[in-house]
Design an enzyme around this catalytic site. Structure first.
Site, PDB file in Angstrom:
ATOM      1  N   LYS A   9      10.726  -2.827  -0.103  1.00 11.58           N
ATOM      2  CA  LYS A   9       9.502  -2.939   0.698  1.00 11.58           C
ATOM      3  C   LYS A   9       9.158  -4.355   1.146  1.00 11.58           C
ATOM      4  CE  LYS A   9       7.383   1.309  -0.564  1.00 11.58           C
ATOM      5  NZ  LYS A   9       6.061   1.894  -0.697  1.00 11.58           N
ATOM      6  N   GLY A  56       6.394   7.337  -3.912  1.00 14.01           N
ATOM      7  CA  GLY A  56       5.545   8.318  -4.587  1.00 14.01           C
ATOM      8  C   GLY A  56       4.316   7.720  -5.251  1.00 14.01           C
ATOM      9  N   GLY A  57       3.901   6.550  -4.796  1.00 13.89           N
ATOM     10  CA  GLY A  57       2.679   5.936  -5.304  1.00 13.89           C
ATOM     11  C   GLY A  57       2.823   5.330  -6.701  1.00 13.89           C
ATOM     12  N   LYS A  75      -3.692  -6.707   0.721  1.00 17.17           N
ATOM     13  CA  LYS A  75      -5.135  -6.495   0.817  1.00 17.17           C
ATOM     14  C   LYS A  75      -5.350  -4.999   0.583  1.00 17.17           C
ATOM     15  CE  LYS A  75      -9.312  -7.450   2.261  1.00 17.17           C
ATOM     16  NZ  LYS A  75     -10.072  -8.258   1.318  1.00 17.17           N
ATOM     17  N   GLU A  96       5.199   4.211   8.819  1.00 17.23           N
ATOM     18  CA  GLU A  96       3.902   4.580   8.250  1.00 17.23           C
ATOM     19  C   GLU A  96       2.914   3.421   8.317  1.00 17.23           C
ATOM     20  OE1 GLU A  96       5.097   8.114   5.162  1.00 17.23           O
ATOM     21  OE2 GLU A  96       4.531   6.195   4.277  1.00 17.23           O
ATOM     22  N   GLU A 110       5.191   1.172   5.275  1.00 21.04           N
ATOM     23  CA  GLU A 110       6.612   1.348   4.983  1.00 21.04           C
ATOM     24  C   GLU A 110       7.282   2.176   6.061  1.00 21.04           C
ATOM     25  OE1 GLU A 110       7.866   3.752   1.704  1.00 21.04           O
ATOM     26  OE2 GLU A 110       6.286   5.221   1.941  1.00 21.04           O
ATOM     27  N   ASN A 141      10.216   5.272   6.493  1.00 22.97           N
ATOM     28  CA  ASN A 141      11.108   6.249   5.873  1.00 22.97           C
ATOM     29  C   ASN A 141      12.265   6.510   6.828  1.00 22.97           C
ATOM     30  OD1 ASN A 141       9.633   6.642   3.495  1.00 22.97           O
ATOM     31  ND2 ASN A 141       8.213   7.964   4.582  1.00 22.97           N
ATOM     32  N   ARG A 176      14.503   8.794   7.284  1.00 20.23           N
ATOM     33  CA  ARG A 176      14.980  10.170   7.129  1.00 20.23           C
ATOM     34  C   ARG A 176      14.015  11.114   7.828  1.00 20.23           C
ATOM     35  NH1 ARG A 176      10.843  11.838   3.898  1.00 20.23           N
ATOM     36  NH2 ARG A 176      10.056  10.287   2.446  1.00 20.23           N
ATOM     37  N   VAL A 228       8.933  15.791   5.502  1.00 19.91           N
ATOM     38  CA  VAL A 228       8.438  17.147   5.243  1.00 19.91           C
ATOM     39  C   VAL A 228       7.605  17.640   6.435  1.00 19.91           C
ATOM     40  CG1 VAL A 228       6.976  18.551   3.725  1.00 19.91           C
ATOM     41  CG2 VAL A 228       8.376  16.727   2.752  1.00 19.91           C
TER      42      VAL A 228
HETATM   43  P1  ADP Z   1       4.832   4.949  -1.723  1.00 21.46           P
HETATM   44  O1  ADP Z   1       6.149   4.589  -1.132  1.00 21.46           O
HETATM   45  O2  ADP Z   1       4.765   4.733  -3.213  1.00 21.46           O
HETATM   46  O3  ADP Z   1       4.348   6.314  -1.304  1.00 21.46           O
HETATM   47  P2  ADP Z   1       3.161   3.610   0.309  1.00 21.46           P
HETATM   48  O4  ADP Z   1       3.253   2.160   0.612  1.00 21.46           O
HETATM   49  O5  ADP Z   1       3.738   4.558   1.306  1.00 21.46           O
HETATM   50  O6  ADP Z   1       3.787   3.861  -1.159  1.00 21.46           O
HETATM   51  O7  ADP Z   1       1.638   4.005   0.064  1.00 21.46           O
HETATM   52  C1  ADP Z   1       1.279   5.306  -0.359  1.00 21.46           C
HETATM   53  C2  ADP Z   1      -0.205   5.503  -0.202  1.00 21.46           C
HETATM   54  O8  ADP Z   1      -0.932   4.537  -0.988  1.00 21.46           O
HETATM   55  C3  ADP Z   1      -0.729   5.344   1.217  1.00 21.46           C
HETATM   56  O9  ADP Z   1      -0.605   6.514   2.006  1.00 21.46           O
HETATM   57  C4  ADP Z   1      -2.175   5.001   0.922  1.00 21.46           C
HETATM   58  O10 ADP Z   1      -2.883   6.192   0.569  1.00 21.46           O
HETATM   59  C5  ADP Z   1      -2.111   4.115  -0.313  1.00 21.46           C
HETATM   60  N1  ADP Z   1      -1.991   2.666   0.039  1.00 21.46           N
HETATM   61  C6  ADP Z   1      -0.851   1.960   0.218  1.00 21.46           C
HETATM   62  N2  ADP Z   1      -1.101   0.671   0.551  1.00 21.46           N
HETATM   63  C7  ADP Z   1      -2.449   0.533   0.569  1.00 21.46           C
HETATM   64  C8  ADP Z   1      -3.361  -0.580   0.855  1.00 21.46           C
HETATM   65  N3  ADP Z   1      -2.913  -1.795   1.152  1.00 21.46           N
HETATM   66  N4  ADP Z   1      -4.706  -0.324   0.785  1.00 21.46           N
HETATM   67  C9  ADP Z   1      -5.160   0.923   0.466  1.00 21.46           C
HETATM   68  N5  ADP Z   1      -4.371   1.984   0.197  1.00 21.46           N
HETATM   69  C10 ADP Z   1      -3.025   1.815   0.242  1.00 21.46           C
END
Ligand code: ADP
Length: 450
Positions: A118, A165-166, A202, A276, A288, A290, A292, A295
């Site tokens: 990332k 996946g958060g 942020k 995204e 990020e 993806n 691919r 869903v």
């Molecule tokens: P992962 O790859 O673990 O899914 P992501 O970067 O795609 O991580 O983020 C997943 C979710 O986390 C986002 O859809 C959003 O809900 C929350 N998120 C990510 N970055 C931020 C941010 N800077 N501020 C607030 N929420 C965030």
């Protein structure tokens, strides 16, 4: 289609079936692979050939590169479609297929690697002219975290550079919370991904999650197919998705779409991909990419009429894109509901046997599912048993149709998330399109407290 005559589908469930349908339409032979738990699955029954690649655990079957390559060799498959999840973003898999002269239906291994990390992905996004969330330039260590957080301004979010996946994500609202947030994020990241590198962003308070679908031909042409709004999430997992976003107008849509398509042209990206963003106060912030199929891709197909798997196969075979940007017409509105075998309130998985199954039909309705009456849901994999996609000329018509369709859908014998969608479709905030990434969790907490 030039170059590809037999595709091995390295996946299971609804997405294996989805890919198989595209192959059939293109006259390409199909090979299903399956674990012993999936011997009776629909994708196995409908494929021209099938190969058992191992026992139920994913690491021994759907993630077993050795077995999948052997299955290609036994069946003479000349290409592999990875679906989503499993090996779809595994650069090593793409490299190994390449070394065996088998086409990977996806981007180059180099592009998978670039976007898989990332920190590198964010740097690349900046270079390509994509707006990003303000944050650290690179890795954050316990010793430099405070300095960086002060520059960015609290609240901040600590994220795993290998994330997904958060997991490995922690918020620090103020200086007092920072040290612990950094150390917990690092240890979670190490446990989940074997890599403890984290970075800082942020923390946005009330953003929407809006993502742009792109497809590139690998030779410098790329198109965008508009956006999807995936703000309705639970634990960072998408639950309900819409195209278009209720928050954007045509100018905003075409502007962010063009920024993404131009970036993909510069990269010479090949295949389907999703960029995204978080969206707040009229501004987009890249989080990020993806590399691919996702869903929720069918809602984009519903409003554009373009089959994304056909496009993936075309560009992988060197046939190029079937459409130019000017030819893409966005029509109406589409919503996808993810039907999971889970309790609709607690989201606890509910594997078991489906006793009755009736999929709804009628104008503007699509059900992507490998489920049927008598199907036994194995406990080893994710709980997605189907996707309901509804299309209407307007968002209002789409919501009216969705309400009708949800009443028709019958899945008995297990718990599913269908009742949750029945609640959501009647909710005033949802009707107004007035929600952000925290809306669903708040709604679930409030309604279960009653
Ligand atoms: P992962 O790859 O673990 O899914 P992501 O970067 O795609 O991580 O983020 C997943 C979710 O986390 C986002 O859809 C959003 O809900 C929350 N998120 C990510 N970055 C931020 C941010 N800077 N501020 C607030 N929420 C965030």
């Amino acid at each position: 289609m030039s170059g590809i005559s037999k595709i091995l589908i390295a996946n299971r469930g609804e997405i294996a079936l989805r890919v198989l349908r595209a192959c059939k339409e293109l006259g390409i032979a199909t090979v299903a692979v399956h674990s012993t738990a999936d011997a009776n699955a629909m994708h196995v029954r409908l494929a021209d050939e099938s190969v058992c690649i191992g026992p139920p655990p994913s690491r021994d079957s759907y993630l077993n590169i050795h077995q999948i390559v052997a299955a290609c060799e036994i069946t003479g498959a000349d290409a592999v479609h990875p679906g989503y999840g499993f090996l779809s973003e595994n650069a090593k898999f793409a490299d190994i297929l390449d070394a065996h002269g088998i086409t990977f239906i996806g981007p180059t291994a180099e592009h998978i690697r670039l976007m898989g990390d990332k920190i590198t992905a964010k740097k690349t996004a900046v270079e390509l002219g994509i707006p990003v969330v303000p944050g650290s330039d690179g890795e954050v260590l316990p010793e430099n975290a405070l300095k960086i957080a002060r520059e960015i301004g609290f609240p901040v979010l600590i994220k795993a550079t290998a994330g997904g996946g958060g997991r490995g994500m922690k918020v620090a609202k103020n200086e007092a919370e920072l040290e612990e947030a950094v150390s917990t994020a690092r240890s979670e990241a190490l446990a989940a991904f074997g890599n403890d590198a984290v970075y800082m962003e942020k923390y946005l308070g009330k953003p929407r999650h809006i993502e742009v679908q792109i497809v590139g031909d690998g030779a410098g042409n790329a198109i965008h197919l508009g956006e999807r709004d995936c703000s309705l999430q639970r634990r960072h997992q998408k639950v309900w998705e819409e195209a278009n976003s209720p928050a954007l107008n045509v100018e905003q849509r075409m502007k962010i779409g063009q920024i993404c398509a131009d970036a993909m042209k510069k990269m010479k990206y090949r295949g389907a991909g999703t960029i995204e963003f978080l969206y707040e106060n009229g501004e987009f912030f890249f989080i990020e990419m993806n590399t691919r199929l996702q869903v929720e891709h069918p809602i984009t197909e519903a409003i554009t009429g373009i089959d994304l798997v056909h496009e993936q196969i075309r560009v992988a075979s060197g046939a190029g894109l079937s459409v130019t940007q000017d030819e893409i017409v966005f029509s109406g509105h589409a919503i996808e509901c993810r039907i999971n075998a889970e309790d609709p309130r607690t989201f606890v998985p509910s594997p078991g046997t489906i006793t009755h199954f009736h999929a709804p039909g009628g104008l503007g309705v699509r059900v992507d599912s490998g489920a049927y009456a008598g199907y036994k849901i194995p406990p080893y994999y994710d709980s997605l048993i189907g996707k309901l996609i509804v299309h209407g000329r307007t968002r209002v018509e789409c919501m009216m149709r969705l309400r009708r369709v949800l009443d028709e859908f019958v899945v008995d014998g297990i718990k599913t998330t269908l009742p949750l969608f029945q609640d959501l479709v009647s909710n005033q905030d949802i009707a107004n399109g007035d929600y952000d990434i925290h809306w669903l969790e708040k709604y679930l907490a409030e309604t279960s407290a009653k």
